[in-house]
Design a protein around this motif. Structure first.
Motif, PDB file in Angstrom:
ATOM      1  N   THR A 166      -0.346   6.030   1.566  1.00 19.28           N
ATOM      2  CA  THR A 166      -1.568   6.752   1.278  1.00 19.28           C
ATOM      3  C   THR A 166      -1.146   8.204   1.616  1.00 19.28           C
ATOM      4  O   THR A 166      -0.117   8.283   0.491  1.00 19.28           O
ATOM      5  CB  THR A 166      -1.519   7.024   3.084  1.00 19.28           C
ATOM      6  OG1 THR A 166      -2.851   7.665   3.078  1.00 19.28           O
ATOM      7  CG2 THR A 166      -0.528   7.331   3.462  1.00 19.28           C
ATOM      8  N   GLY A 206      -1.751  10.798   2.176  1.00 17.76           N
ATOM      9  CA  GLY A 206      -1.719  11.634   3.433  1.00 17.76           C
ATOM     10  C   GLY A 206      -2.549  11.704   4.016  1.00 17.76           C
ATOM     11  O   GLY A 206      -3.518  11.739   3.753  1.00 17.76           O
ATOM     12  N   SER A 207      -2.454  12.520   5.355  1.00 18.96           N
ATOM     13  CA  SER A 207      -3.546  12.940   6.219  1.00 18.96           C
ATOM     14  C   SER A 207      -4.323  13.446   5.631  1.00 18.96           C
ATOM     15  O   SER A 207      -5.618  13.375   6.922  1.00 18.96           O
ATOM     16  CB  SER A 207      -2.321  13.827   7.226  1.00 18.96           C
ATOM     17  OG  SER A 207      -2.193  14.574   6.667  1.00 18.96           O
ATOM     18  N   ASN A 256      -6.549  12.847   3.238  1.00 20.40           N
ATOM     19  CA  ASN A 256      -6.998  11.887   2.801  1.00 20.40           C
ATOM     20  C   ASN A 256      -8.720  11.594   4.046  1.00 20.40           C
ATOM     21  O   ASN A 256      -8.109  11.763   4.832  1.00 20.40           O
ATOM     22  CB  ASN A 256      -6.428  10.462   2.432  1.00 20.40           C
ATOM     23  CG  ASN A 256      -7.209   9.890   1.727  1.00 20.40           C
ATOM     24  OD1 ASN A 256      -7.824   8.857   1.869  1.00 20.40           O
ATOM     25  ND2 ASN A 256      -7.251   9.712   0.335  1.00 20.40           N
ATOM     26  N   TYR A 275      -7.975   8.371   6.282  1.00 15.22           N
ATOM     27  CA  TYR A 275      -6.398   8.793   6.557  1.00 15.22           C
ATOM     28  C   TYR A 275      -6.253   7.893   7.735  1.00 15.22           C
ATOM     29  O   TYR A 275      -5.379   7.224   8.185  1.00 15.22           O
ATOM     30  CB  TYR A 275      -5.931   9.646   6.091  1.00 15.22           C
ATOM     31  CG  TYR A 275      -4.287  10.119   7.433  1.00 15.22           C
ATOM     32  CD1 TYR A 275      -3.740   9.319   6.374  1.00 15.22           C
ATOM     33  CD2 TYR A 275      -4.262  10.073   8.611  1.00 15.22           C
ATOM     34  CE1 TYR A 275      -1.944   9.387   7.028  1.00 15.22           C
ATOM     35  CE2 TYR A 275      -2.715   9.839   9.000  1.00 15.22           C
ATOM     36  CZ  TYR A 275      -1.963   9.525   8.189  1.00 15.22           C
ATOM     37  OH  TYR A 275      -0.706  10.456   8.632  1.00 15.22           O
ATOM     38  N   HIS A 296      -5.921   4.526   6.899  1.00 15.11           N
ATOM     39  CA  HIS A 296      -4.610   3.693   6.423  1.00 15.11           C
ATOM     40  C   HIS A 296      -3.843   3.933   7.401  1.00 15.11           C
ATOM     41  O   HIS A 296      -2.927   2.554   7.262  1.00 15.11           O
ATOM     42  CB  HIS A 296      -4.089   5.473   5.615  1.00 15.11           C
ATOM     43  CG  HIS A 296      -5.195   5.636   4.533  1.00 15.11           C
ATOM     44  ND1 HIS A 296      -4.886   6.396   3.480  1.00 15.11           N
ATOM     45  CD2 HIS A 296      -5.746   4.860   3.970  1.00 15.11           C
ATOM     46  CE1 HIS A 296      -6.324   6.568   3.038  1.00 15.11           C
ATOM     47  NE2 HIS A 296      -6.436   5.357   3.371  1.00 15.11           N
ATOM     48  N   ALA A 297      -3.688   4.716   8.307  1.00 18.70           N
ATOM     49  CA  ALA A 297      -3.044   4.109   9.841  1.00 18.70           C
ATOM     50  C   ALA A 297      -3.383   2.970  10.512  1.00 18.70           C
ATOM     51  O   ALA A 297      -2.641   2.341  11.004  1.00 18.70           O
ATOM     52  CB  ALA A 297      -2.830   5.805  10.144  1.00 18.70           C
ATOM     53  N   GLU A 301       4.494   7.638   2.522  1.00 21.33           N
ATOM     54  CA  GLU A 301       3.822   8.396   1.353  1.00 21.33           C
ATOM     55  C   GLU A 301       4.877   8.871  -0.310  1.00 21.33           C
ATOM     56  O   GLU A 301       5.988   8.046  -0.235  1.00 21.33           O
ATOM     57  CB  GLU A 301       3.440   9.647   1.771  1.00 21.33           C
ATOM     58  CG  GLU A 301       2.357  10.149   2.778  1.00 21.33           C
ATOM     59  CD  GLU A 301       2.682  11.630   3.538  1.00 21.33           C
ATOM     60  OE1 GLU A 301       2.172  12.157   2.679  1.00 21.33           O
ATOM     61  OE2 GLU A 301       1.766  11.566   4.761  1.00 21.33           O
ATOM     62  N   ARG A 309      -3.622   2.948  -1.751  1.00 21.78           N
ATOM     63  CA  ARG A 309      -4.959   3.508  -0.757  1.00 21.78           C
ATOM     64  C   ARG A 309      -4.623   4.604  -1.992  1.00 21.78           C
ATOM     65  O   ARG A 309      -5.362   5.659  -1.441  1.00 21.78           O
ATOM     66  CB  ARG A 309      -4.772   3.613   0.165  1.00 21.78           C
ATOM     67  CG  ARG A 309      -4.722   2.585   1.203  1.00 21.78           C
ATOM     68  CD  ARG A 309      -6.136   1.301   1.348  1.00 21.78           C
ATOM     69  NE  ARG A 309      -7.228   2.010   0.999  1.00 21.78           N
ATOM     70  CZ  ARG A 309      -8.598   2.452   2.363  1.00 21.78           C
ATOM     71  NH1 ARG A 309      -7.386   1.077   2.679  1.00 21.78           N
ATOM     72  NH2 ARG A 309      -9.612   2.383   1.918  1.00 21.78           N
TER      73      ARG A 309
END
Length: 551
Positions: A236, A238-239, A241, A244, A247-248, A260, A288
């Protein structure tokens, strides 16, 4: 039902005769497959629907099921992902045709990506111009000559489909870079079973919760061979995005690490993940983020999101990347125009799903045809996603269309025009629980590993504004749970054929030593282009340009 519901209760729902409604047919009579749904919605009533909607929003916020959007008043962060509680129903027979058409299209796109970075047979045949290909913003000269493990480039695809006013399905665009939205498909189904379980009682709905295992199996199938079990990660940006959550969600559902750039490092052309126990080799990456940011040594040198040396490891064949670097060239909106011809060229088949009529404005004749008709067409920038920069002619003010015409004359190669599709409608619940017609599209998701498997249904996106055709989630659109109905006696879980015999070989055509550098590769690519490409493509090669797809 003895009497159409819109006759008995005219305030309930009024579909426009101008559009194909997927629940009500002529005279307000429900389609046969939709009759149980209509009856159950009537029993449920507006008050219960509105109450279920409030519970939905509270649950989504609590669980972090959110999406960033751009509205009339600017960016809106962390809003509950808007799930409409009236499902969209697709009969099994209809879905089978869609599924076959998608698999056919994905096979052709996979061939095209391989061809672009290798033999360029479709260019030599005079079907797709080479100068068009290399001028695409997602053409990746850094991966010229590299063939990924298994010859698979488009591991995850999310083609957008629309239904015209005659009920026919058409492909609006292809998404084979980093298509988003599958997490909402899975969460929508869970929410529906909890909030309005009574709507399911008359239907056998095909499940969708097996997608994470399909994706994990595909990522392991393309991983380089090893004595140990392949290590898979989700990468990802990162948070911050906008996707996100997805992704998580996917990492958690697959039981793999969410990483990351700071968690990854390349040593001796092998990708590793930093762990508390030391470095652990990574065999397969579901990434992603777009090509531009993945490796500052090969793409954008200012990228802080990338892993130095990753393309070198990819070139050495020690790691699989999904989707493969360079796939973005296949989902450019100008390239989309040629997909029906790709299907015939690579597969020797007629397209099962048709394109929306599209005009390439880089062609002077097509530009001349389009300019006087801007108020009748949809104008799109070729390299954008998520509905950015789109002009819908019939709803755009005349002064904006005049300014747009000047832009098109100055940079016609950056735009396409499409015929307006009168998107089908489905009943959609408002805040008060009342039903009204809203326009929808459909993004099914396909996973390409050893075979192509397509999740039943997909993400139905719905325009929440009355009369609007903008369904993109990033532009304020919502979603619906898409129900594909089971067919008695039909093997609906059979994977679509991949024509394995015609897939490119797994091993690269070109062998690279440890001293091979990005600069050397670029020099060889340029010299090869001078020989392989038509003479008029030479200038385009020299001028070729060096965030992720959205809902």
């Amino acid at each position: 039902m003895a009497e159409p519901i819109i006759i008995r209760e005219p305030t309930v729902y009024r579909p426009s005769p101008e559009y194909f409604d997927e629940v009500f047919g002529a005279g307000g009579i429900p389609h046969e497959y939709a009759s149980p749904l209509v009856a159950e919605l009537h029993r449920l009533g507006p008050e219960q629907l509105a109450s279920a909607g409030r519970r939905r929003d509270a649950i989504f916020m609590q669980q972090g099921i959110t999406f960033d959007a751009t509205g009339e008043e600017g960016p809106v962060k962390d809003r509950p992902f808007p799930l409409d509680l009236v499902p969209r129903i697709l009969p099994g027979e209809e879905w089978r045709q869609i599924k076959r058409g998608l698999a056919q299209r994905i096979r052709a796109l996979n061939h095209f990506v391989d061809d672009v970075y290798h033999a360029r047979e479709i260019v030599r045949a005079g079907i797709v111009p080479w100068n068009l290909i290399v001028s695409r913003s997602h053409f990746a000269r850094a991966v010229h000559g590299i063939r990924p493990p298994g010859g698979v480039y488009c591991h995850v695809a999310g083609c957008d489909l629309v239904r015209d006013n005659d009920g026919s399905w058409k492909v609006l665009e292809d998404n084979v870079r980093t298509p988003s939205g599958i997490s909402y498909v899975l969460e929508n189904r869970v929410a529906m079973t909890r909030l309005v379980p009574q709507l399911f009682q008359h239907y056998k709905v095909r499940p969708v919760d097996h997608y994470p295992q399909l994706l994990l199996a595909a990522l392991r199938a393309v991983a380089p061979s090893t004595d140990e079990e392949a290590t898979v990660v989700v990468w990802t940006p990162g948070s911050l995005n906008s996707a996100y959550f997805e992704h998580a969600f996917l990492a958690r559902q697959m039981g793999v690490e969410l990483v990351e750039a700071s968690d990854l490092v390349v040593r001796d052309d092998v990708l590793y993940m930093r762990t508390t126990s030391g470095l652990q080799r990574v065999h397969s990456v579901y990434r992603r983020l777009d090509d531009d940011f993945v490796d500052p040594l090969e793409f954008r040198p200012d990228s802080l999101l990338g892993v130095p040396g990753l393309v070198r490891a990819y070139r050495a064949g020690t790691v699989a990347i999904a989707n493969a670097f360079g796939t973005g060239v296949a989902d450019d909106k100008a390239i989309y125009h040629y997909v029906p011809e790709m299907i015939e060229f690579y597969l020797g088949e007629k397209p099962i799903l048709q394109n929306v009529k599209t005009y390439l404005l880089s062609d002077p004749e097509q530009l001349a045809y389009v300019l006087p008709k801007l108020d009748q067409l949809v104008i799109k920038p070729t390299s954008e996603s998520g509905g950015k920069g789109v002009f819908i002619g019939p709803s755009t003010p005349a002064d904006e269309l005049s300014a747009l015409a000047d832009v098109l004359r100055a940079q016609p190669e950056k735009w396409i025009a499409q015929e307006v599709v009168k998107l089908s409608t489905v009943p959609t619940a408002g805040v008060d629980g009342g039903l009204s017609a809203r326009h929808v599209d459909l993004r099914p998701f396909a996973v390409f590993g050893e075979t192509i498997k397509i999740v039943p249904g997909g993400l139905t996106r719905v325009a929440m504004v009355p009369g609007s055709m903008i369904v993109n989630s990033s532009r304020g659109g919502g979603s619906k749970d898409t129900w594909v109905l089971e067919e008695d006696g039909v093997d609906t879980d059979r994977a679509e054929p991949t024509m394995a015999a015609t897939l490119p070989p797994a091993l690269p055509d070109m062998q690279y030593g440890s001293e091979w550098s990005g600069q050397q590769q670029q020099q060889q690519q340029t010299s090869e282009a001078e020989v392989a490409a038509p003479a008029d493509a030479d200038a385009a090669v020299a001028a070729a340009p060096t965030e992720a797809g959205s809902c």
